[in-house]
Design a protein around this motif. Structure first.
Motif: not given
Ligand SMILES: Nc1ncnc2c1ncn2[C@@H]1O[C@H](COP(=O)(O)OP(=O)(O)O)[C@@H](O)[C@H]1O
Ligand SMILES: [Mg+2]
Length: 453
Positions: A205-209, A214-216, A259-262
């Motif tokens: 999965g991904h985070v928005r941006g 990746a709009t959400r 794109g997540d930092d956690a």
């Protein structure tokens, strides 16, 4: 949250302190010797004190020992710690609920201890659903069922090997449905079918941006499989960069969305499958060795169908029943001659191909039975070249009868063709009694009329 009590059984005197420092949230006691009496006395001291016993594999614990521990310890869960890769197989053999590799990774150890502590013992026993029935006969299927039952009771990672169409996915589903996770999702990811660039997104999965589209935020399939089972099909096709991420999931059940930092945590049981030779992929550098060790803790090898022709008649009847309902056709069975062709054929596509051929035959069948003419299989060779190897794992009588049947069908077919279906003439030429010839032709349901001029 309740503090989990852990008993460490290890003959290194420093083991307890080391583990206690890795498990700050637990109450850790130690026990030096794997001597059953000492361990059991500690386990039952003050009622039912321990949730989890962390048992050192090098002490060679037995199944009887673990059973006693679980009974006397009032449902204590046994977690096996091991240096080697063979630990998981031992865990399954002796009935330990999970295995954890040394050197310990703090997050992994804590995770496995907590998971073992919260496992519900009563949920383990469950029979597979009817649709998941694995058909087979003989020793291999009994052993397969035994191994499935063993591993279904644990959270061990399972690696299923076998040619395409041998039932790998069916076995994976059976394990899931027999496990305590049966009410949670069974998620299938085919690593070969998803383009490399998309696989990471699909899985993690991904985070928005995270990227232009990746709009959400979007959860991946790993999250979809949370508390359930993730089936990674064609694992040999997984790109190296993703292999590293998967390894992390296997070690600590942690991952990171694109794109997540956690980091995030999931609770999934992973089952992999491949028709490739992973050893060879490791040797050529296409597959990470450390990942290979992690996934290969409990291997299951499914034999190709040509190595077990005795399963063919059972499978044919199984699929006749399956498609009778779907096709709404009253087909009750299969003529011996038609079945003999199924048995003689080598099925490079294994059970999947057999299933398709039965389906096809049922679609074209006009009568209440599948007959020779309905079956679209490459013509079997002569009686002697039909099957190249003799299967000595099966009773002589059965194998011999099959060879005789195949020979009779081939002989009679050629004989009748040569005599244009004329029985009297064919019998004379073959030096047979006409009545005998007639009854053989009947028994094999050979259609004489198709040889008429
Ligand atoms: N032993 C078996 N008994 C019944 N059906 C089987 C068996 N093995 C395979 N099948 C069926 O054959 C088809 C192909 O099996 P699948 O599990 O998809 O194979 P694989 O994943 O190895 O390619 C499926 O429809 C499956 O249900
Ligand atoms: Mg498959």
């Amino acid at each position: 949250m309740r503090v989990s009590k852990v008993l460490v059984v290890d003959d290194r005197s420093t083991a307890r302190e080391g583990i206690a420092s890795l498990l700050p949230a637990c109450d850790v006691a130690g026990c030096l010797r794997a001597d059953a009496n000492t361990t059991l006395r500690m386990a039952i001291a003050n009622g039912a004190p321990f949730d989890v016993v962390l048992l050192d594999a090098s002490l060679a614990p037995t199944a009887a020992f673990v059973r006693e521990l679980v009974t006397v310890g009032g449902g204590v869960r046994v977690l096996l710690s091991t240096d080697g890769e063979e630990g998981a197989a031992l865990a399954v053999q002796i009935g330990a609920s999970d295995v954890v590799a040394r050197p310990f990774v703090a997050a992994e150890l804590a995770f496995r201890v907590e998971r073992a502590a919260s496992q519900d013992l009563r949920a383990d026993k469950r029979r597979p659903r009817k649709s998941d029935v694995l058909i087979g006969t003989g020793a291999w299927i009994k052993e397969l069922y035994d191994r499935i039952a063993m591993v279904a009771a644990t959270d061990a990672t399972v690696a299923i090997f076998g040619e395409s169409g041998t039932g790998k996915e069916l076995v994976a589903r059976t394990i899931h449905n027999s496990s305590r996770r049966h009410d949670a999702p069974f998620v299938v990811v085919n690593c070969a079918a998803i383009p490399e660039a998309l696989l990471e997104d699909e899985l993690f999965g991904h985070v928005r941006g995270a990227f232009t589209d990746a709009t959400r935020d979007r959860d991946g399939l790993l999250v979809a499989a949370h508390t359930g089972t993730l089936f990674l099909d064609e694992i040999g096709e997984m790109p190296l960069a993703l292999q590293a991420k998967l390894l992390r999931v296997l070690q600590s059940q942690e991952f990171r969305r694109i794109g997540d930092d956690a980091d995030r945590q999931v609770d999934v049981r992973i089952i992999t499958a491949t028709n490739r030779d992973l050893d060879q992929l490791v040797a050529s550098g296409a597959f990470r060795q450390d990942l290979f060790y992690r996934i290969n803790v409990f291997p299951l090898h499914l034999p190709p169908l040509r190595a077990r022709p005795e399963d063919v008649p059972l499978l044919v009847h199984h699929f006749i029943n399956k498609y009778r309902v779907r096709l709404g056709k009253a087909i009750g069975g299969i003529a011996p001659a038609a079945l003999a062709r199924f048995v003689a054929y080598e099925f490079p596509g294994n059970v999947r191909e057999l299933e398709n051929k039965v389906h096809q035959a049922m679609v074209v069948a006009a009568g209440p039975m599948i007959v020779d003419a309905d079956v679209q299989l490459p013509a079997p060779g002569s009686a002697t070249s039909g099957r190249s190897r003799v299967d000595i794992s099966r009773p002589f009588r059965e194998v011999k009868q099959e060879a005789i049947d195949a020979f009779e069908v081939a002989y009679l077919t050629d004989l009748l063709r040569a005599h244009h279906g004329n029985l009297a003439q064919a019998a004379r030429a073959a030096g047979m009694d006409r009545k005998n010839l007639w009854s053989l032709v009947e028994r094999h349901a050979i259609d004489r009329t198709k040889f008429k001029k």
